[in-house]
Motif scaffolding. Structure first.
Motif, PDB file in Angstrom:
ATOM      1  N   GLU A 122       0.835  -1.215   0.000  1.00 55.62           N
ATOM      2  CA  GLU A 122       0.000   0.000   0.000  1.00 55.62           C
ATOM      3  C   GLU A 122       0.867   1.260   0.000  1.00 55.62           C
ATOM      4  N   ARG A 125       2.066   1.713  -3.627  1.00 51.36           N
ATOM      5  CA  ARG A 125       1.006   2.219  -4.516  1.00 51.36           C
ATOM      6  C   ARG A 125       0.659   3.673  -4.179  1.00 51.36           C
ATOM      7  N   GLU A 129       0.697   6.774  -6.815  1.00 50.49           N
ATOM      8  CA  GLU A 129      -0.467   7.659  -6.965  1.00 50.49           C
ATOM      9  C   GLU A 129      -0.055   9.123  -6.783  1.00 50.49           C
ATOM     10  N   LYS A 134       0.914   5.579 -13.132  1.00 48.14           N
ATOM     11  CA  LYS A 134      -0.370   4.878 -13.284  1.00 48.14           C
ATOM     12  C   LYS A 134      -0.087   3.381 -13.386  1.00 48.14           C
ATOM     13  N   MET A 158      -3.743   8.288 -11.467  1.00 44.66           N
ATOM     14  CA  MET A 158      -4.779   7.347 -11.017  1.00 44.66           C
ATOM     15  C   MET A 158      -5.229   7.776  -9.623  1.00 44.66           C
ATOM     16  N   LEU A 160      -6.713   5.966  -6.169  1.00 40.55           N
ATOM     17  CA  LEU A 160      -6.915   4.655  -5.550  1.00 40.55           C
ATOM     18  C   LEU A 160      -7.663   4.803  -4.234  1.00 40.55           C
ATOM     19  N   ASN A 161      -8.382   3.749  -3.842  1.00 41.31           N
ATOM     20  CA  ASN A 161      -8.938   3.693  -2.486  1.00 41.31           C
ATOM     21  C   ASN A 161      -8.087   2.736  -1.642  1.00 41.31           C
ATOM     22  N   ASP A 164      -7.641  -0.732  -3.110  1.00 39.55           N
ATOM     23  CA  ASP A 164      -6.756  -0.698  -4.285  1.00 39.55           C
ATOM     24  C   ASP A 164      -5.295  -0.647  -3.844  1.00 39.55           C
ATOM     25  N   ARG A 165      -5.022   0.197  -2.830  1.00 41.31           N
ATOM     26  CA  ARG A 165      -3.629   0.382  -2.410  1.00 41.31           C
ATOM     27  C   ARG A 165      -3.069  -0.911  -1.824  1.00 41.31           C
ATOM     28  N   PRO A 169      -5.429  -2.225  -7.873  1.00 38.99           N
ATOM     29  CA  PRO A 169      -6.681  -1.961  -8.600  1.00 38.99           C
ATOM     30  C   PRO A 169      -6.954  -2.984  -9.702  1.00 38.99           C
ATOM     31  N   LYS A 173      -9.823  -5.900  -9.913  1.00 36.88           N
ATOM     32  CA  LYS A 173     -10.738  -5.921 -11.060  1.00 36.88           C
ATOM     33  C   LYS A 173     -10.778  -7.323 -11.677  1.00 36.88           C
TER      34      LYS A 173
END
Ligand SMILES: C[S@@+](CC[C@H](N)C(=O)[O-])C[C@H]1O[C@@H](n2cnc3c(N)ncnc32)[C@H](O)[C@@H]1O
Length: 218
Positions: A122, A125, A129, A134, A158, A160-161, A164-165, A169, A173
């Protein structure tokens, strides 16, 4: 023999020119990438002498000393405006160290990075961010009974939430079966801990973690 983890990471180097592999240890990744023709030249760097000696031995054994240069350096401190490095790999390091290396690096000429943090992904990432990188691809793999996230990023932006971190992401997905299995086993683990937990504060923390992990499956 190259590990499955390094072999998969190397696939994302195809078509680039000059690789910098930071924390190279044995230099297996740059050697493989050159042998396969994925890149033309490489720097194999490490901040310790012993790994770099291993790297040199392996490079010399393959007769690749013209293509793969070894550098003793902290992080990516050798990157500057003049050099031609267009792709960077940092694999098999903790996320705290990785983020620190990225924070200090001059990445202006770098077009792509392939990162594989062993922990605290995290933080890595979040760095990407915040510094206009990206994530363009991600893989979740199991190699030698360990799970790894491989992150591929290029210049871009990008948002991220928290999920995602931590998990990625693109992994979230794609939700590969291996990832679902891993999250389900983590949920089982925390549910067992919850059964044993005595105080309400611990129970609350465990419940929050379980809810978060369930979010990764939604
Ligand atoms: C576990 S090995 C990973 C080797 C290889 N990248 C791989 O994934 O198989 C981590 C390597 O990173 C090196 N390292 C740790 N901190 C570093 C730093 N700040 N700068 C450069 N290398 C570092 C260590 O010396 C070690 O050789």
């Amino acid at each position: 023999m190259i590990s499955e983890r390094l072999r998969i990471a190397s696939q994302f180097l195809k078509g680039y020119h000059y690789l910098a592999d930071c924390g190279t240890d044995h230099a297996l990744l740059p050697i493989y990438a050159i042998e396969k023709g994925y890149v033309k030249k490489a720097i194999a760097s490490d901040n310790k002498n012993l790994p770099l000696m291993n790297a040199k031995d392996n490079i010399n054994q393959k007769g690749l000393f013209l293509e793969v240069k070894t550098v003793l350096a902290d992080g990516l401190s050798y990157l500057n405006l003049e050099n031609e490095v267009d792709v960077v790999t940092i694999l098999g390091m903790g996320g705290i160290v990785m983020k620190d290396i990225l924070d200090k690096a001059y990445l202006y000429n770098v077009k792509r990075m392939v990162l594989q943090p062993n922990s605290h992904s995290e933080l890595v990432r979040r760095f990407l961010e915040e510094h206009k990188w990206k994530i363009v691809d991600e893989v979740f793999i199991e190699d030698n009974k360990k799970y790894y996230q491989i992150i591929v990023c290029e210049k871009g932006s990008m948002i991220l939430n928290d999920l995602d971190r931590e998990f990625g992401p693109i992994i979230l997905k794609k939700k590969p079966p291996l990832f679902i299995k891993r999250i389900e086993s983590m949920i089982d683990h925390f549910n067992q801990a919850l059964e044993q937990a005595k105080d309400s504060e611990t129970k609350e923390k465990l419940n929050q973690r379980i809810a978060f992990l369930k979010g990764a499956l939604a």
